[in-house]
Design a protein around this motif. Structure first.
Motif, short mmCIF file in Angstrom:
data_model
loop_
_atom_site.label_atom_id
_atom_site.label_comp_id
_atom_site.label_asym_id
_atom_site.label_seq_id
_atom_site.Cartn_x
_atom_site.Cartn_y
_atom_site.Cartn_z
N ALA A 239 1.03 -0.89 0.09
CA ALA A 239 -0.03 0.05 -0.43
C ALA A 239 1.20 1.74 0.29
O ALA A 239 2.20 1.81 0.47
CB ALA A 239 -0.95 -0.29 1.16
N VAL A 240 0.70 2.10 -0.70
CA VAL A 240 1.39 3.65 -0.66
C VAL A 240 1.13 4.17 0.80
O VAL A 240 0.18 4.27 1.69
CB VAL A 240 0.56 4.08 -1.66
CG1 VAL A 240 1.13 5.70 -1.71
CG2 VAL A 240 0.82 3.81 -2.59
N GLY A 241 2.67 4.09 0.68
CA GLY A 241 2.52 4.60 2.18
C GLY A 241 3.15 3.95 2.87
O GLY A 241 3.91 4.60 4.05
N GLY A 242 2.55 2.80 3.20
CA GLY A 242 3.05 1.85 4.10
C GLY A 242 2.64 1.53 5.03
O GLY A 242 1.43 2.11 5.48
N CYS A 243 3.17 1.12 6.37
CA CYS A 243 2.27 1.18 7.55
C CYS A 243 3.76 0.87 8.46
O CYS A 243 4.42 -0.86 8.13
CB CYS A 243 1.41 0.83 7.59
SG CYS A 243 0.79 0.80 10.09
N THR A 244 3.49 1.74 9.60
CA THR A 244 4.93 1.12 10.50
C THR A 244 4.73 1.34 12.22
O THR A 244 5.27 1.48 12.87
CB THR A 244 6.61 1.65 10.72
OG1 THR A 244 5.71 3.57 10.46
CG2 THR A 244 6.96 1.64 9.61
N ILE A 245 3.02 1.07 12.24
CA ILE A 245 2.24 1.77 13.39
C ILE A 245 2.62 0.60 14.21
O ILE A 245 3.29 0.99 15.86
CB ILE A 245 0.33 1.73 13.34
CG1 ILE A 245 0.67 3.04 12.52
CG2 ILE A 245 -0.09 1.32 14.91
CD1 ILE A 245 -0.81 2.66 12.37
N CYS A 246 2.70 -0.58 13.96
CA CYS A 246 3.30 -1.21 14.67
C CYS A 246 4.79 -1.08 15.65
O CYS A 246 5.04 -1.50 16.78
CB CYS A 246 3.28 -2.80 14.79
SG CYS A 246 4.02 -3.76 13.11
#
Length: 339
Positions: free
Chosen positions: A30-37
């Motif tokens: 996904a665009v922007g990805g995710c690093t919340i965890c």
């Protein structure tokens, strides 16, 4: 003895959460990805990287606080919800008593309070609180000194407040709000007993034997998600949010459930379908070459990866839906031939 057994029902000895790669926005590209965890982990136990090894959890550093699970927007990280839900359910008032009579509680070992425990209240999610509201059971979340806790993080109480607020939005349509109290433990809480209904007592004793067996195993991870089964693609968290919409909202009452809608600037590309972490968006090619986009609202986690990834920015968030929208697939878009 009963109190001791019941207080351990939620701790199966499994500290590391289950990771389901197809639900991860990094894996979905996904665009922007995710690093919340990674960002919320207070122990640097989570590393994020390239596709195929997008999320790695160090079992030696993970304390099982659950903050990553609580924050994950797609259910890629999760713990079993059933033990916690059952513990709250077992404390529900007896049939025939006034709704909400009595009180359920969840606490952490660091609080020193009696009653059912989780390794950390960072594991509490909107599904748990919404279920308590559906059962008419006031729920008190009792935490210890979070600022010095070696398991969780100093901001656990503030994160719980955010979970309570999200639950309030979800339950507004039911007309029966969840009555949740978040507070620090007091000396009197050490004497708190586990209160269960007569109906729940036998079941709790039966499960206690299984819980003790699980505690003798260092790690007992959840089974892998079978991605060939569409119903398993929806995380348990969102299944229970939907199940807990009780009393059933009136037909004209909007339900807070953020999900995408598509406008006429759509170019009928497959990006939204490709990045959806639960396959809530289904892209179907018709016999005439046309394209239909269908949304399974119950499976949508509201992560909005589709919105951020849409090349023509044709996707927008709709925060509320009428109950009928959950009854079957929603036609988001019916495009002309792409062949």
């Amino acid at each position: 003895m009963l109190q001791g057994l019941l207080s351990r029902l939620d701790d199966s000895g499994n500290l590391v959460p289950r990771y389901t790669p197809p639900r991860c926005l990094l894996e979905r590209q996904a665009v922007g990805g995710c690093t919340i965890c990674h960002d919320v982990c207070p122990h640097n136990a989570i590393l994020t990287g390239l596709v195929g090894v997008a999320v790695q959890i160090d079992p030696d550093a993970c304390t099982g606080c659950g903050l990553c699970v609580q924050a994950c927007p797609t259910g890629a990280l999760e713990y079993a919800l059933q033990p916690t839900l059952q513990n709250v359910r077992d404390q529900k008032a007896e049939d025939g008593a006034a709704a909400g009579e009595g009180e359920a509680s969840l606490t952490c070992p660091q609080s020193g309070a009696g009653g059912p425990q989780l390794p950390c209240l960072g594991r509490v999610t909107p599904a748990v609180l919404s279920a308590a509201g559906a059962w008419g059971t006031p729920l008190t979340l009792i935490h210890g000194a979070c600022e010095t806790c070696p398991v969780g993080a100093p901001d656990v109480p503030q994160r719980l407040d955010a979970v309570v607020a999200e639950t309030g939005k979800l339950r507004a349509a039911t007309g029966q709000p969840a009555r949740i109290t978040v507070r620090a433990a007091t000396p009197e809480d050490a004497e708190r007993a586990v209160r269960v209904s007569r109906r729940g007592a036998f079941g709790a004793l039966f499960r206690a034997g299984k819980a003790q067996l699980a505690q003798s195993i260092p790690e007992s991870p959840l089974p892998f998600v079978d991605w060939s089964e569409p119903e398993e693609r929806t995380p348990e968290e969102w299944k229970w949010r939907r199940l807990a919409l009780k009393p059933a909202p009136a037909a004209e009452t909007p339900i807070h459930w953020p999900a995408p809608v598509v406008d006429d600037t759509c170019i009928d590309c497959p990006v939204c379908h490709n990045v959806c972490p639960t396959d809530a968006i289904d892209r179907q090619i018709q016999d005439d070459g046309g394209v239909s986009l269908l949304l399974n609202l119950s499976a949508c986690t509201g992560c909005m990866a589709c919105l951020r990834s849409c090349p023509p920015q044709a996707i927008h968030e709709q925060p509320e839906w009428l109950p009928a929208a959950f009854a079957g697939p929603i036609l988001l878009r019916e495009g002309e031939s792409v062949m």
